[in-house]
Motif scaffolding. Structure first.
Motif, PDB file in Angstrom:
ATOM      1  N   ASP A 116       0.816  -1.217   0.000  1.00  0.00           N
ATOM      2  CA  ASP A 116       0.000   0.000   0.000  1.00  0.00           C
ATOM      3  C   ASP A 116       0.848   1.264   0.000  1.00  0.00           C
ATOM      4  O   ASP A 116       0.472   2.282  -0.578  1.00  0.00           O
ATOM      5  CB  ASP A 116      -0.934   0.026   1.212  1.00  0.00           C
ATOM      6  CG  ASP A 116      -2.048  -0.995   1.091  1.00  0.00           C
ATOM      7  OD1 ASP A 116      -2.258  -1.507  -0.025  1.00  0.00           O
ATOM      8  OD2 ASP A 116      -2.695  -1.287   2.097  1.00  0.00           O
ATOM      9  N   LEU A 117       1.970   1.226   0.696  1.00  0.00           N
ATOM     10  CA  LEU A 117       2.899   2.356   0.718  1.00  0.00           C
ATOM     11  C   LEU A 117       4.156   1.980  -0.054  1.00  0.00           C
ATOM     12  O   LEU A 117       4.610   0.835  -0.018  1.00  0.00           O
ATOM     13  CB  LEU A 117       3.283   2.724   2.155  1.00  0.00           C
ATOM     14  CG  LEU A 117       2.214   3.406   2.995  1.00  0.00           C
ATOM     15  CD1 LEU A 117       2.725   3.616   4.419  1.00  0.00           C
ATOM     16  CD2 LEU A 117       1.815   4.739   2.385  1.00  0.00           C
ATOM     17  N   THR A 118       4.713   2.955  -0.727  1.00  0.00           N
ATOM     18  CA  THR A 118       5.928   2.753  -1.498  1.00  0.00           C
ATOM     19  C   THR A 118       7.021   3.673  -0.964  1.00  0.00           C
ATOM     20  O   THR A 118       6.784   4.864  -0.752  1.00  0.00           O
ATOM     21  CB  THR A 118       5.697   3.054  -2.996  1.00  0.00           C
ATOM     22  OG1 THR A 118       4.814   2.082  -3.540  1.00  0.00           O
ATOM     23  CG2 THR A 118       7.000   3.028  -3.776  1.00  0.00           C
ATOM     24  N   VAL A 119       8.208   3.125  -0.740  1.00  0.00           N
ATOM     25  CA  VAL A 119       9.369   3.928  -0.372  1.00  0.00           C
ATOM     26  C   VAL A 119      10.019   4.408  -1.663  1.00  0.00           C
ATOM     27  O   VAL A 119      10.605   3.633  -2.417  1.00  0.00           O
ATOM     28  CB  VAL A 119      10.374   3.126   0.471  1.00  0.00           C
ATOM     29  CG1 VAL A 119      11.571   4.012   0.845  1.00  0.00           C
ATOM     30  CG2 VAL A 119       9.704   2.586   1.731  1.00  0.00           C
ATOM     31  N   GLU A 120       9.868   5.688  -1.921  1.00  0.00           N
ATOM     32  CA  GLU A 120      10.388   6.254  -3.166  1.00  0.00           C
ATOM     33  C   GLU A 120      11.904   6.444  -3.104  1.00  0.00           C
ATOM     34  O   GLU A 120      12.600   6.285  -4.107  1.00  0.00           O
ATOM     35  CB  GLU A 120       9.697   7.588  -3.435  1.00  0.00           C
ATOM     36  CG  GLU A 120       9.934   8.138  -4.815  1.00  0.00           C
ATOM     37  CD  GLU A 120       9.166   9.431  -5.022  1.00  0.00           C
ATOM     38  OE1 GLU A 120       8.351   9.475  -5.964  1.00  0.00           O
ATOM     39  OE2 GLU A 120       9.369  10.379  -4.246  1.00  0.00           O
ATOM     40  N   SER A 121      12.420   6.805  -1.927  1.00  0.00           N
ATOM     41  CA  SER A 121      13.860   6.990  -1.784  1.00  0.00           C
ATOM     42  C   SER A 121      14.255   6.888  -0.319  1.00  0.00           C
ATOM     43  O   SER A 121      13.420   7.068   0.575  1.00  0.00           O
ATOM     44  CB  SER A 121      14.311   8.353  -2.341  1.00  0.00           C
ATOM     45  OG  SER A 121      13.774   9.414  -1.565  1.00  0.00           O
ATOM     46  N   VAL A 122      15.518   6.587  -0.094  1.00  0.00           N
ATOM     47  CA  VAL A 122      16.107   6.557   1.250  1.00  0.00           C
ATOM     48  C   VAL A 122      17.400   7.357   1.186  1.00  0.00           C
ATOM     49  O   VAL A 122      18.268   7.087   0.350  1.00  0.00           O
ATOM     50  CB  VAL A 122      16.409   5.122   1.712  1.00  0.00           C
ATOM     51  CG1 VAL A 122      16.991   5.130   3.124  1.00  0.00           C
ATOM     52  CG2 VAL A 122      15.162   4.256   1.654  1.00  0.00           C
ATOM     53  N   LYS A 123      17.504   8.365   2.057  1.00  0.00           N
ATOM     54  CA  LYS A 123      18.689   9.222   2.033  1.00  0.00           C
ATOM     55  C   LYS A 123      19.191   9.489   3.443  1.00  0.00           C
ATOM     56  O   LYS A 123      18.420   9.508   4.399  1.00  0.00           O
ATOM     57  CB  LYS A 123      18.376  10.564   1.356  1.00  0.00           C
ATOM     58  CG  LYS A 123      17.990  10.456  -0.114  1.00  0.00           C
ATOM     59  CD  LYS A 123      17.701  11.824  -0.708  1.00  0.00           C
ATOM     60  CE  LYS A 123      17.307  11.701  -2.180  1.00  0.00           C
ATOM     61  NZ  LYS A 123      16.981  13.037  -2.766  1.00  0.00           N
ATOM     62  N   ARG A 124      20.500   9.701   3.533  1.00  0.00           N
ATOM     63  CA  ARG A 124      21.097  10.169   4.785  1.00  0.00           C
ATOM     64  C   ARG A 124      21.279  11.675   4.658  1.00  0.00           C
ATOM     65  O   ARG A 124      22.009  12.155   3.800  1.00  0.00           O
ATOM     66  CB  ARG A 124      22.447   9.499   5.016  1.00  0.00           C
ATOM     67  CG  ARG A 124      23.156   9.933   6.270  1.00  0.00           C
ATOM     68  CD  ARG A 124      22.627   9.201   7.468  1.00  0.00           C
ATOM     69  NE  ARG A 124      22.768   7.758   7.328  1.00  0.00           N
ATOM     70  CZ  ARG A 124      22.273   6.876   8.178  1.00  0.00           C
ATOM     71  NH1 ARG A 124      21.594   7.302   9.222  1.00  0.00           N
ATOM     72  NH2 ARG A 124      22.433   5.579   7.986  1.00  0.00           N
ATOM     73  N   GLU A 125      20.599  12.443   5.513  1.00  0.00           N
ATOM     74  CA  GLU A 125      20.677  13.887   5.426  1.00  0.00           C
ATOM     75  C   GLU A 125      21.925  14.415   6.117  1.00  0.00           C
ATOM     76  O   GLU A 125      22.583  13.708   6.886  1.00  0.00           O
ATOM     77  CB  GLU A 125      19.422  14.509   6.038  1.00  0.00           C
ATOM     78  CG  GLU A 125      18.151  14.129   5.285  1.00  0.00           C
ATOM     79  CD  GLU A 125      16.917  14.836   5.788  1.00  0.00           C
ATOM     80  OE1 GLU A 125      16.003  15.051   4.987  1.00  0.00           O
ATOM     81  OE2 GLU A 125      16.867  15.165   6.992  1.00  0.00           O
TER      82      GLU A 125
END
Length: 204
Positions: A116-125
């Motif tokens: 149902d949910l999609t992780v579009e991106s993962v980033k280290r800020e």
């Protein structure tokens, strides 16, 4: 309003399948699912430059309350099925199924960062926080949220809601506590009903 922004996003599903495999995604999913109740102070920065603050309460499944500090009189309450927003000052009023709101990830039971949910991106800020960008897989236009967590130990630090016109709402959390007892009354809408609104009534 904090929970009512909608925003079209394209191409999320394939990107999300890739992001799901990235380090940190499953850890965030397990952490959020481990939370049964949560209380925290929040600071909210709005697109018009205004900054408001208050207290956030969450009790799973499906219950949350944003209690804004004075002078704001805005109330946002989710009772397990729907979200109600009421501002006695402006007489703004809205109700939505909780699944339609951009912040439904907070009380989803269970939270699954796939399907149902999609992780579009993962980033280290630059701040060191881990930032996951989420969209709804089947209705990506309904919401795009950047969820931020710290690690060691993992803790929810806030989120950003973005719309397709570049508007942004930032929410930062402090003094976060989990596992506390929260009264049923916190999650019961205590503003006027629809009839009172139509008659111009206000009991707040």
């Amino acid at each position: 309003a904090l929970l009512a922004l909608s925003f079209p996003v394209g191409g999320a599903q394939a990107q999300g399948q890739q992001a799901q495999a990235q380090p940190g995604v499953q850890e965030v999913e397990r952490y959020v699912n481990s939370i049964r109740t949560l209380q925290a102070r929040f600071v909210q920065s709005n697109p018009n430059g205004s900054v408001v603050q208050g207290t956030l309460y969450i009790r799973k499944p499906g219950r949350m309350r944003f209690e804004y500090d004075a002078p704001s009189k805005l109330k946002i309450v989710a009772d397990g099925t729907q979200v109600t927003m009421w501002d006695p000052t402006t007489k703004d009023f809205g109700q939505w199924p909780i699944g339609w709101t951009a912040a439904s990830f907070l009380v989803k039971e269970p939270l699954q960062l796939s399907g149902d949910l999609t992780v579009e991106s993962v980033k280290r800020e630059a701040s060191g926080l881990l930032a996951l960008t989420l969209v709804q897989t089947r209705k990506p236009q309904e919401g795009k949220v950047i969820v931020r967590v710290s690690e060691n130990p993992m803790q929810l630090r806030g989120w950003t809601i973005l719309d397709n016109r570049g508007n942004k709402v930032d929410v930062t959390l402090t003094d976060l506590r989990t596992g506390t007892q929260l009264a049923d009354s916190l999650f019961k809408y205590d503003g006027p009903d629809a009839g009172q609104i139509l008659r111009g009534g206000n009991r707040n």
